[in-house]
Design an enzyme around this catalytic site. Structure first.
Site, short mmCIF file in Angstrom:
data_model
loop_
_atom_site.label_atom_id
_atom_site.label_comp_id
_atom_site.label_asym_id
_atom_site.label_seq_id
_atom_site.Cartn_x
_atom_site.Cartn_y
_atom_site.Cartn_z
N MET A 30 0.85 -1.20 0.00
CA MET A 30 0.00 0.00 0.00
C MET A 30 0.89 1.25 0.00
SD MET A 30 -3.43 -0.97 2.03
CE MET A 30 -2.84 -0.77 3.69
N GLY A 36 11.44 -2.88 5.17
CA GLY A 36 10.75 -4.18 5.21
C GLY A 36 10.19 -4.52 3.83
N HIS A 37 9.55 -3.53 3.18
CA HIS A 37 9.04 -3.77 1.82
C HIS A 37 10.20 -4.04 0.86
CE1 HIS A 37 5.68 -1.01 3.26
NE2 HIS A 37 5.01 -2.07 2.86
N GLY A 148 5.12 -10.04 4.11
CA GLY A 148 5.92 -9.83 5.31
C GLY A 148 5.27 -10.51 6.50
O1 PAF Z 1 -0.16 -5.60 3.73
C1 PAF Z 1 -0.60 -4.72 2.94
O2 PAF Z 1 0.05 -3.71 2.66
C2 PAF Z 1 -1.97 -4.92 2.32
O3 PAF Z 1 -2.85 -5.51 3.20
C3 PAF Z 1 -1.95 -5.64 0.97
C4 PAF Z 1 -1.49 -7.09 1.11
C5 PAF Z 1 -1.05 -4.91 -0.01
C6 PAF Z 1 -3.38 -5.68 0.37
O4 PAF Z 1 -3.88 -4.39 0.18
#
Ligand code: PAF
Length: 283
Positions: A30, A36-37, A148
């Site tokens: 999002m 972390g991402h 994650g």
């Molecule tokens: O973890 C997140 O950022 C959200 O829940 C996801 C998996 C991108 C779904 O909108």
């Protein structure tokens, strides 16, 4: 790195990649990206030839409109970070591209998994997560999906989603370890809304979860949870929503340690006006 705002053009590009025998790893996000991402992007890059990242603040998973409005949005910075981490394709659509008007998105039920913990405190949340991830998977048709572990319950829900879609043999699920600040605070996009003092207070969540690992044999799950909540709330900087010990697979709370072969500790708590979640393996 190629940018897409439309599912149709992304879908065509990915189809061509698959026809050229390229494997695809997918990281749904999002936005408001942190290390972390970027760990997920880097892990995906190791396993697959091409990496797709989506950035979409999904309205259907927010049960509180104020939370949706406050969710941080930092698209320029995110695109820079993704380019440096090795993402190949970024999908950052408008709401109408993910949920076209007059279409009815697929919905999935997660049974007992969505009636506990985050599911109990955020009604409809996992239905929204399932809805958007199913849609994103159908657009991207990846070989691997990267999530994650910080959102542990979400990982279990999405594992169930893959099964329900009958995609569990087609898409490999990779669950990557939680990335933490040096004080133990789990990285989260929501941390951006904490003050420096708030970040220090929030680190207690990790400390108390760790203490539970040392203490659990001396106490029952209920006693340990009472102790943890009391310890977290004692200074008045943290308000606990839940602090639970649950079976690592189906996430039902345990009353005795011997009820389950593997137990996780899961916590949701408020620091300043920010709701944080974290979890760890107990055994
Ligand atoms: O973890 C997140 O950022 C959200 O829940 C996801 C998996 C991108 C779904 O909108």
């Amino acid at each position: 790195m190629y940018l897409f705002q439309q599912a149709s053009s992304l879908g065509r590009t990915l189809q061509a990649a698959r026809q050229n025998q390229l494997t695809l790893g997918f990281v749904p996000t999002m936005g408001a990206l942190h290390e972390g991402h970027l760990d997920l992007i880097r892990a995906a890059k190791k396993h697959y030839n091409r990496v797709i990242c989506s950035i979409f603040v999904n309205p259907t998973q927010f049960n509180d409109p104020a939370d949706l409005a406050k969710y941080p949005r930092t698209i320029e910075k995110d695109l820079e970070a993704l380019a440096c981490s090795g993402a190949d394709y970024v999908y950052f659509p408008e709401v109408s591209d993910v949920y076209p008007p007059n279409s009815s998105p697929e919905t999935y039920q997660f049974g007992a998994l969505e009636s506990v913990l985050e599911g109990a405190h955020r009604p409809g949340h996992f239905e929204g997560v399932g809805m958007v991830v199913a849609r994103l998977l159908r657009i991207t048709e990846p070989h691997g999906l990267f999530l994650g572990e910080k959102d542990y319950q979400q990982c279990m829900v999405l594992k169930s989603l893959l099964k329900q879609m009958q995609w569990d043999t087609k898409v490999q699920l990779h669950i990557c370890p939680t990335r933490r600040e040096s004080n133990g605070l789990a990285m989260s996009s929501r941390n951006q809304r904490l003050s420096a003092a708030g970040k220090r207070h929030a680190a207690l969540l990790f400390e108390i979860m760790n203490s539970c690992k040392d203490r659990y044999q001396e106490f029952s799950p209920d006693q340990l949870s009472d102790w943890a909540i009391h310890s977290l709330e004692a200074q008045g900087n943290i308000r606990v929503e839940y602090f639970s010990f649950a079976d690592a697979t189906h996430l039902q709370a345990v009353q005795n340690w011997n009820e389950s072969a593997s137990v996780r500790v899961l916590v949701a708590a408020w620091v300043e006006d920010v709701r944080l979640i974290d979890n760890a393996l107990l055994f």
